[in-house]
Design a protein around this motif. Structure first.
Motif, short mmCIF file in Angstrom:
data_model
loop_
_atom_site.label_atom_id
_atom_site.label_comp_id
_atom_site.label_asym_id
_atom_site.label_seq_id
_atom_site.Cartn_x
_atom_site.Cartn_y
_atom_site.Cartn_z
N LEU A 167 41.38 37.91 28.93
CA LEU A 167 40.03 38.35 28.56
C LEU A 167 39.80 39.76 29.06
O LEU A 167 39.96 40.05 30.24
N GLY A 168 39.42 40.65 28.15
CA GLY A 168 39.11 42.02 28.51
C GLY A 168 37.60 42.23 28.57
O GLY A 168 36.88 41.88 27.63
N THR A 169 37.12 42.79 29.67
CA THR A 169 35.70 43.03 29.85
C THR A 169 35.46 44.48 30.26
O THR A 169 36.41 45.22 30.52
N GLY A 170 34.19 44.83 30.38
CA GLY A 170 33.87 46.14 30.89
C GLY A 170 34.21 46.32 32.35
O GLY A 170 34.29 47.45 32.84
N GLY A 171 34.43 45.20 33.04
CA GLY A 171 34.76 45.24 34.46
C GLY A 171 36.18 44.89 34.79
O GLY A 171 36.52 44.70 35.97
N GLY A 172 37.08 44.79 33.80
CA GLY A 172 38.48 44.52 34.07
C GLY A 172 39.05 43.38 33.23
O GLY A 172 38.39 42.86 32.33
N LEU A 173 40.28 43.01 33.56
CA LEU A 173 41.01 41.98 32.85
C LEU A 173 40.98 40.67 33.65
O LEU A 173 41.11 40.68 34.87
N ILE A 195 38.41 47.27 29.38
CA ILE A 195 39.57 46.75 28.65
C ILE A 195 39.15 46.58 27.19
O ILE A 195 38.45 45.63 26.83
N LEU A 196 39.59 47.50 26.35
CA LEU A 196 39.13 47.52 24.96
C LEU A 196 39.89 46.54 24.06
O LEU A 196 39.32 45.95 23.15
#
Length: 299
Positions: A167-173, A195-196
């Motif tokens: 899962l990629g988020t604005g705060g990391g993987l 993580i785009l």
């Protein structure tokens, strides 16, 4: 199937559309969004020219943002609009709504596991939703800590380890070893975020490629080791001319932002990235890159 070059016809009606009899046909170069990645210069297709038809009816309320096909059931597809998830069991001919998001929640991407009893994960701006009974019931399985982690941007299952999800988020993987039920942080360094897009290595279950706000990072999941590939994609031989608006707003770096990464399922260590400048390829896991300038892709 015969390998043919992707081609399109000039529009005789409005931009992006052509007419053939009573059928409306879409030009692939303008409408192939988030559906497939063209590797190299060819696509696998039938002997006839590639054609696209509009699926009308259920998708009128919101934009389609993600499509995923089931590896275990080839005729089964899932599509996410910004507001709901739909399912087709006949290869996309007919669709039925399976899940509607809560108010003030917007979907970004969905993924289906390769297991026969497939898990379905939906990344949204308010966390990650999951279904573990083929879409009958849904629950929020990841909320994140803070606004950055709550903003889920991308999600994928590892082809070499079907129960592993990323899962990629604005705060990391984040990583899950149980098809998305529980999650743990997986990196990379704080500077290589958000993580785009995520591309698990189909040849190595422990390796993953991610497109971030700064470039491409390659990670070893078990050891938590990451290597950042800081690159500037130049898929055109001539520089992209900046618009007056870009110059005024100081956003010229947007010309280099990455949007997608894909790992070649047949050739180890070969990955592709898409950006505002086009597509580039690496044959050595991201150490060096070459622009694909003669592939027929429009930059």
């Amino acid at each position: 199937p015969q390998r043919v070059r992707l081609r399109h016809r000039a529009s005789a009606t409005e931009p992006g559309r052509t007419q053939r009899g009573s059928r409306e046909v879409l030009k692939p170069t303008l409408w192939m969004i988030g559906i497939a990645v063209c590797l190299g210069e060819t696509l696998a297709a039938s002997a006839a020219p590639l054609e696209w038809t509009v699926v009308r009816g259920v998708f009128h309320e919101a934009s389609v943002v993600s499509i995923a096909a089931s590896a275990a059931q080839p005729a089964r597809m899932m599509a996410a609009t910004t507001r709901a998830v739909y399912e087709s069991t006949d290869g996309g001919e007919h669709w039925q709504e399976r899940f509607r998001l809560p108010a003030n929640t917007t979907a970004a991407m969905l993924a289906i596991s390769a297991a026969p009893d497939a898990a379905i994960l939906l990344a949204t701006d308010q966390g990650l939703y999951g279904s573990f009974d083929n879409g009958a019931h849904w629950q929020r399985v990841f909320r994140g800590i803070g606004e950055d982690e709550r903003a889920c941007l991308s999600v994928a299952f590892a082809p070499a380890a079907p129960a592993t999800a990323l899962l990629g988020t604005g705060g990391g993987l984040f990583i899950s070893r149980d098809s998305g039920r529980t999650w743990q942080p997986a990196g990379p360094a704080p500077g290589a975020r958000p993580i785009l897009h995520i591309a698990p290595d189909p040849h190595d279950a422990d390796r993953v490629f991610v497109a971030t706000g700064r470039g491409v990072s390659v990670g070893r999941l078990a050891a938590g080791q990451w290597q950042e590939r800081l690159i500037t994609i130049r898929a055109e031989e001539q520089a992209v001319e900046e618009s007056d608006a870009d110059k005024a707003e100081g956003e010229t770096d947007l010309l280099h932002h990455l949007s997608a990464v894909a790992a070649d399922p047949d050739v180890p260590d070969t990955i592709y990235v898409g950006s505002a400048r086009g597509v580039a390829r690496s044959r050595d896991a991201g150490a060096t890159w070459e622009p694909l300038t003669r592939s027929g892709l429009v930059s």
